[in-house]
Design a protein around this motif. Structure first.
Motif, PDB file in Angstrom:
ATOM      1  N   ASN A   1       1.459   9.187  -6.161  1.00 54.64           N
ATOM      2  CA  ASN A   1       1.640  10.585  -5.759  1.00 54.64           C
ATOM      3  C   ASN A   1       2.877  11.208  -6.406  1.00 54.64           C
TER       4      ASN A   1
ATOM      5  N   GLU B   1       0.845  -1.213   0.000  1.00 50.96           N
ATOM      6  CA  GLU B   1       0.000   0.000   0.000  1.00 50.96           C
ATOM      7  C   GLU B   1       0.877   1.258   0.000  1.00 50.96           C
ATOM      8  N   LEU B   2       1.900   1.261   0.862  1.00 48.55           N
ATOM      9  CA  LEU B   2       2.789   2.428   0.931  1.00 48.55           C
ATOM     10  C   LEU B   2       3.476   2.671  -0.414  1.00 48.55           C
TER      11      LEU B   2
ATOM     12  N   VAL C   1      10.278   1.632   0.138  1.00 52.06           N
ATOM     13  CA  VAL C   1       9.582   1.225   1.368  1.00 52.06           C
ATOM     14  C   VAL C   1      10.427   0.199   2.125  1.00 52.06           C
TER      15      VAL C   1
ATOM     16  N   CYS D   1       3.902  15.904  -2.250  1.00 56.01           N
ATOM     17  CA  CYS D   1       3.784  14.457  -1.996  1.00 56.01           C
ATOM     18  C   CYS D   1       3.685  14.196  -0.493  1.00 56.01           C
TER      19      CYS D   1
ATOM     20  N   ARG E   1       0.203   8.299   5.925  1.00 56.52           N
ATOM     21  CA  ARG E   1       0.008   6.868   6.259  1.00 56.52           C
ATOM     22  C   ARG E   1       0.994   6.443   7.350  1.00 56.52           C
TER      23      ARG E   1
ATOM     24  N   SER F   1       2.126   9.365   1.600  1.00 57.25           N
ATOM     25  CA  SER F   1       2.755   8.227   2.291  1.00 57.25           C
ATOM     26  C   SER F   1       3.166   8.619   3.707  1.00 57.25           C
ATOM     27  N   CYS F   2       3.503   9.882   3.901  1.00 54.62           N
ATOM     28  CA  CYS F   2       3.869  10.314   5.266  1.00 54.62           C
ATOM     29  C   CYS F   2       2.629  10.355   6.167  1.00 54.62           C
TER      30      CYS F   2
ATOM     31  N   LEU G   1       8.453   9.106   1.112  1.00 54.79           N
ATOM     32  CA  LEU G   1       8.475   8.358   2.371  1.00 54.79           C
ATOM     33  C   LEU G   1       9.912   8.258   2.910  1.00 54.79           C
TER      34      LEU G   1
ATOM     35  N   ILE H   1       1.087   4.132  -2.908  1.00 52.23           N
ATOM     36  CA  ILE H   1       0.800   5.550  -2.627  1.00 52.23           C
ATOM     37  C   ILE H   1       1.908   6.419  -3.221  1.00 52.23           C
ATOM     38  N   ASP H   2       3.185   6.053  -2.988  1.00 48.74           N
ATOM     39  CA  ASP H   2       4.277   6.888  -3.505  1.00 48.74           C
ATOM     40  C   ASP H   2       4.296   6.883  -5.033  1.00 48.74           C
TER      41      ASP H   2
END
Ligand code: NAD
Length: 493
Positions: free
Chosen positions: A93, A85-86, A105, A183, A189, A186-187, A158, A89-90
């Motif tokens: 984004n 998921e992370l 990640v 962006c 999250r 992710s942060c 992230l 997201i990146d």
């Protein structure tokens, strides 16, 4: 769309002003999320929460190192559970290919695990001292700095955050963190994970908004004890000025224009592949990018032909489908990169490949730029002097080793650099002469949580990662013990 919020004093909150900002997916220009847009007053609330957490409630600061280390492990484990998921997201984004986001990640998870161990390792020192004052012992302990503000860029949304957050949290500081408004997802999250694992109220705060307002407040505010920043040199300079008011501790990771020096005896095919990784990884949006190829004249034509062939073969497309390259982060950044390319042409460099916005098929609405190689470049050209932060590389030639070194160092920056040669002694000789903090021999861009990262000259102050990265977030206290209490005899005469 649900509004993405800030995390202040243990609560998810919208900005006081109620303003929001759209976050855009750079692969198609569509709105990805709506994010609350904080201002100076929101930053002040976050700073006050961090101050109270560090100086009044002291919950995190007074936690022992083993418990802090265990908390970092919990964070890493929770990140592992949502790793895909992370990464997604990146990619959505920022625009980086999914496999690159996954690697980020994994690195970020490892960074928490690394500092979880390191904080429990022995630290401080015991010193043999001059005994002119009687028998004395001198030793040192490390303590957290206090309220740490942290500001990060968008290129590794992230990972750049985690490089700062993991050591600062491990050391027991209270934190106000501000990611680049391009962006933030992710942060956000990651802070949900901080909340889930039970980081004490006020110990970790997330503020969202513009650098010119929130960022500047973090740098100026006298209740902030330390500011660490990753971003452009220009903003780094303004942070230094703003931080002077209360002589904040400061850490700066700034821009680069790094040389990639290739000698005629290098393995040519290997040098081409590493040069590609040096400049086209992450769409060239890398501070350490090998954006200046400096190559021995006798092999230049052959090298440039091969580099162009390989660059032309790079696939571009929807980053979720893992092409070689995705879009640049925003429309305005893409336009900035295209302007630099035009300047290169105007100033007389030879455009060998790329050099244009890519709009084929599904890329029509995204911010894609073809990998670009410029030959016949000279030190006075704008594209050789200034950081472009995109998939654009310049090629210059040298005849002697000294010429190569001089050209490599002819820059205000000093972040990174590399040498390619099969002569081991020359490799070491030349790399030692390059004025840069991160260097490679016969490779380009690998980076490790265990080893210090940072620049010389206008590329920054201090080091992230490794032991140095932890010590940046610690004060060192000297404790001197008199083992023979009694009269010293200083005033006898
Ligand atoms: P930037 O300097 O524009 O912004 C970085 C951060 O600073 C953002 O969060 C932004 O909101 C904030 N900011 C902007 N103006 C501010 C101000 N006046 N006061 C306080 N904060 C402010 O950089 P960017 O475009 O996000 O990132 C690209 C730059 O980052 C490049 O120069 C790149 O080389 C550098 N970078 C360096 C490293 C490194 O390790 N040395 C790593 C990644 C990126």
């Amino acid at each position: 769309m649900e509004i993405k919020k800030m995390f202040i004093d243990g609560c998810w909150v919208e900005s006081i002003s109620g303003k929001t900002r759209n976050t855009i997916n750079p692969s198609n220009g569509e709105v990805l999320a709506v994010v609350t847009e904080g201002d100076v007053d929101d930053a002040r609330l976050a700073i006050a929460a961090a101050k109270k957490s560090f100086y009044v409630t002291r919950e995190w600061r007074d936690t022992d190192a083993q418990t802090r280390g265990d908390m970092l492990l919990k964070i890493a484990d929770e990140m592992d559970k949502v790793r895909d998921e992370l990464a997604r997201i990146d990619t959505l984004n920022h625009g980086k290919p999914l496999r690159e986001a996954e690697a980020d990640v994994d690195d970020a998870i490892h960074c928490f695990r690394y500092y979880s161990s390191l904080i429990k390792a022995p630290h401080g020192g015991v010193y043999e001292v001059n005994e002119g004052f009687g028998k004395m012992h001198s030793y040192t302990i490390h303590e957290p700095v206090g309220v740490c503000a942290q500001i990060t860029p968008w290129n590794y949304p992230l990972l750049m955050g985690v490089w700062k957050l993991a050591p600062a949290i491990a050391a027991g500081n209270s934190i106000v963190f501000k990611p680049s408004s391009n962006c933030v997802l992710s942060c956000i999250r990651l802070f949900e994970i901080f909340e889930k694992v039970g980081m004490p109220k006020g110990s970790v705060n997330l503020v969202l908004g513009a650098g010119s307002t929130i960022g500047n407040e973090l740098a100026e505010n006298k209740d902030v004890d330390m500011i660490t920043f990753t971003g452009s040199t220009e903003v780094g300079q303004s942070i230094m000025r703003a931080a002077a008011g209360n002589v904040k501790k400061i850490g700066l990771e700034l821009g680069g224009k790094s040389p990639n020096v290739i000698f005629a005896d290098a393995d040519l095919e290997g040098a081409v592949e590493w040069a590609m990784l040096g400049i086209f990884l992450n769409q060239g949006e890398i501070c350490s990018a090998g954006s200046r190829i400096i190559i021995e004249e006798s092999i230049k034509d052959k090298f440039v032909r091969r580099l162009a062939e390989r660059a032309n073969a790079i696939t571009i497309g929807n980053p979720l489908e893992n092409p070689d390259m995705g879009p640049l982060v925003t429309e305005s950044h893409m336009n900035k990169v295209l302007d630099y390319i035009q300047k290169g042409i105007d100033e007389g460099a030879t455009l060998v490949c790329g050099g244009y916005r890519y709009t084929e098929g599904e890329c029509a609405k995204g911010y894609y730029v073809r990998p670009t190689v410029f030959d016949n470049c000279t030190d006075d050209m704008t594209i050789v002097k200034e950081e472009i932060f995109g998939p654009v590389v310049t090629v210059q030639t040298f005849k002697t080793e000294q010429e190569a070194i001089d050209m490599a160092n002819n820059t205000e920056y000093g972040l990174a650099g590399a040498v390619f040669t099969s002569d081991g002694a020359r490799a070491l000789r030349v790399i030692k002469e390059i004025r840069a903090g991160i260097t490679w021999i016969n490779c380009y861009n690998p980076c490790f949580n265990e080893a210090p990262w940072g620049g010389y000259k206008k590329s920054g102050i201090g080091r992230e990662l490794g032991i140095h990265g932890l010590e940046e977030y610690q004060e060192i206290k000297q404790i001197n013990i008199n083992l023979n209490p009694g009269v010293v005899g200083w005033y006898e005469h």
